[in-house]
Motif scaffolding. Sequence first.
Motif, PDB file in Angstrom:
ATOM      1  N   ALA B 392       0.830  -1.202   0.000  1.00 40.91           N
ATOM      2  CA  ALA B 392       0.000   0.000   0.000  1.00 40.91           C
ATOM      3  C   ALA B 392       0.871   1.262   0.000  1.00 40.91           C
ATOM      4  N   HIS B 393       1.906   1.213   0.803  1.00 45.95           N
ATOM      5  CA  HIS B 393       2.796   2.367   0.901  1.00 45.95           C
ATOM      6  C   HIS B 393       3.399   2.695  -0.471  1.00 45.95           C
ATOM      7  N   ARG B 437      -6.071   3.057   1.421  1.00 46.14           N
ATOM      8  CA  ARG B 437      -6.259   3.572   2.785  1.00 46.14           C
ATOM      9  C   ARG B 437      -6.871   2.480   3.662  1.00 46.14           C
ATOM     10  N   LEU B 440      -4.344  -0.066   4.525  1.00 42.11           N
ATOM     11  CA  LEU B 440      -3.436   0.449   5.549  1.00 42.11           C
ATOM     12  C   LEU B 440      -4.078   0.455   6.927  1.00 42.11           C
ATOM     13  N   ARG B 444      -2.089  -1.367   9.609  1.00 44.49           N
ATOM     14  CA  ARG B 444      -1.348  -0.601  10.614  1.00 44.49           C
ATOM     15  C   ARG B 444      -2.207  -0.192  11.789  1.00 44.49           C
TER      16      ARG B 444
END
Lengths: 129, 762
Positions: B392-393, B437, B440, B444
């Motif tokens: 994703a990053h 998003r 993530l 995270r």
Amino acid sequence: MAAPERPATIVLADDDDLVRAVLRMALASPSTSIREAADSAALVSALGEGTVELVILDISIPGPGLAANIAAIHSQQANARILVLSGDASVPGEFVASIDDFARKPIDLAELRDRVGQLLTHAPTTESP
Amino acid sequence: MTTAPDGLDLLRIAGSMARFGGWSVDAETHELALSPEGRALLELPLEGALDFDAVFALHPDEWKPIVAAHLERCLADGTPFDLETPMHTAHGTLLMIRTIGEAAYGPDGRIARAQGAVWDITPMADERAKNRALEERLELTLNTISDGVFFIDHDGRFTVANDNGAAMVRHTTTELVGRHVFEVFPEAQATPFARSLAEALSGGERLVTRAYYAPLELTLEATFYPSEDGVAVYLKDVSDDERLQAELRRTSAILAEQAALIEASRDAMVVRALDGRIRHWNRAAAQLYGWPAAEAIDRFERELLYDEAAAYDAATEATLRDDYWSGELDQRTRSGRALVAECRWQLLRDADGAPEAIFAVMSDVTADRKAQEARLRAQRMESLGTLAGGIAHDLNNVLTPILMSVQLLEQGETDAGRREILATMEGAVKRGADMIRQVLSFARGVDGRRETVSVPQLVDDLVGFARDTLPKSITVDLALDDAVSATRGDPTQLLQILINLVMNAKDAMPTGGTLRIRTTELVLEDSYSSISHLAMPGRYVAIEVEDTGHGMPPDTVEKIFEPFFTTKEVGKGTGLGLATSLAIVRSHGGFMQVYSEQGKGTRFTVGLPATSAGSGADARPAAPAPEVPRGHGELVLVVDDEPSILQITCQTLELHGYRTLRATNGRDALDVMTATQGVVDLVLTDMMMPVMDGAALSAHLEEHHPELPVIAASGLNSNGGAARAVGMGVSRFLPKPYTTSLLLTTIRDTLLDARRAGMVTE
């Protein structure tokens, strides 16, 4: 925005060439001067080339890390504002106090210009040449 | 004529031809029978009972132990004998008598008596020759006896000892003869032998003494024959006999102990013959598999427990090859419950080393395996999260120049067609960014506000959304507890999760149905958290969203919270909704649970930690913990196919004053009812079970035990099955998962109702 005596200098620190290119295009104007850095070493030398008003800093450029990059900016350009960009959802809490703004990638053109405008407008301009 | 025991007929015939007498001595009673010819020979009364001791006493003293020794041997182990001995007639004439004897066996195969013939062989020689011959014969005869024969005079001195006897007591005949018994064997003075010797020397009856004699490390049996000159002693070494018996006693004690251990073991222990038929089946096996020993024994284990014979056969082959095998096998109980058994199989061999049977120890590790699978699933989700986070990053870095370039192009573009194309591109990039998003936030975790959230307020917003969004064919049913505690968190995120659940419920009911939203407070206890989805023990506000839609198969339910798992068509869902929801709920310290029955519906529970304050602004003092009602020894039959629930429920009931019986399905429950002859006070049954479900069970109980209260427990509380069940022999309904206090209150209330009903009919 009052016309500055000289263009505001912005350093774009991001290891992605495309990202730097598009940011440069987005921010290019007669009132800005832009330097680019692809890693921490390039950032340090860019900071040494004259007064910097704003650093747009990617959270993970190659080098010793975000904390070291922020420290380098503070020591070389005490008055420069810092806008951190990240592909992640947030910036680690311990850095919140030492930066001026945070934006998540991908960022809207309008949002970017707005944030940069805010940071430059409120930048301290009391420094003596 | 005396009562002649069996076996004398032939001898009587023989006796009538020559001067043969027939005799017989009973092994138990020593009762003596003698044919008329024998009686005539010894000048005894021709009729009437004979006294064994009196007839035996007609032998000269020194011969008594010899005759006795042969007779005892014959009675003990069947050794036949053939003796020539002097013997007096009742009138005192000394005769030379030949006696032959052999054992006669009873129908049980044991020696019943000694029997034989006796006749006169008195030679016509002169007295001296006869005496000399007699002495020689005595000595010769003495040494034919394998046991010991001793003569002891009135002074306690040995006068005669045979070789074997002397050897038995580790001496020679010359060392013994002429010496006092206690001079040679001082330690014997404190033994039962000394007492018997003294008694025999003072006359009286034949005595038998058996004791362990430590100095020789032998167990000896001595028979004392009192005589005029002292006492004759017949001595046998019975150490082996004694050892064998002691060994036998010890072995059988060990065997009994082992058998008891096997019976008492918590592991199922099964012995099967090499043909696969069950030979032994302990209590734990009966409990685990639901087959009583009587029904399991002689059945083929493979047919009884295994669906899939290949693994069983391979394991059997390995056991035969290596003597031992251990591993896991899938088995099935009588009720149809699938279980994973950890097996340790040992090949048993007979005395010759040939394979004889397989001894199997098996324990049910189904719950462990499920826990392990849950752990693996959690790990898999975690690594998926890490991977997804990394991708994703990078994707965000890829999208950044695209988005910005599109927007830069849009700036100067005046052509409407081009602007539209650019807008499409911009929209697509933003959708991509949105998905990233979500990945993530799943990977995270989610930052968000942490403020006091009023749950009734939150649910009000949800209900508003549901009423606005859902089609008319879906009825919204509410069961809200306005007094539930508040929680802390981000109200926007929490509402988003609940809306997501409502949308899923809508999708599960394309032709309409009922959406039920319920709020409640529950306490997860230690024991319960193992069943819940990664929840810590504590107090929670639970918000349930339940539909009456198509439900999900178990393998879908298992994966429902995994990222990228979707039941929707390709392109219709990202498979991130529930994974992200769970990530958000976890970041709030809460948990999510799902319960689904195919064709009946699905229920999601969102559990959020209850804050200590009451709900929202009108925080009121926490309600005092209600006193949980206790039982008074009432017997509750708990029926559930899930071993962990069965275990916890029974434990909880027993802790609170009830007695419990367990069954894993309806049929099992009926067996228990029959076995206990209806002493059960209440039945608590799960609704969804293999073999015979809760509805069938309660219907059966309604018919055969109409007075017996039944509580039905089910994970779904608004589905048709449960609703149907109430009124069909079901007294009360208990929604799963139930708290201890709800369980106890429901049982107490049901028992009270049943008692009242009983009083009315009385």
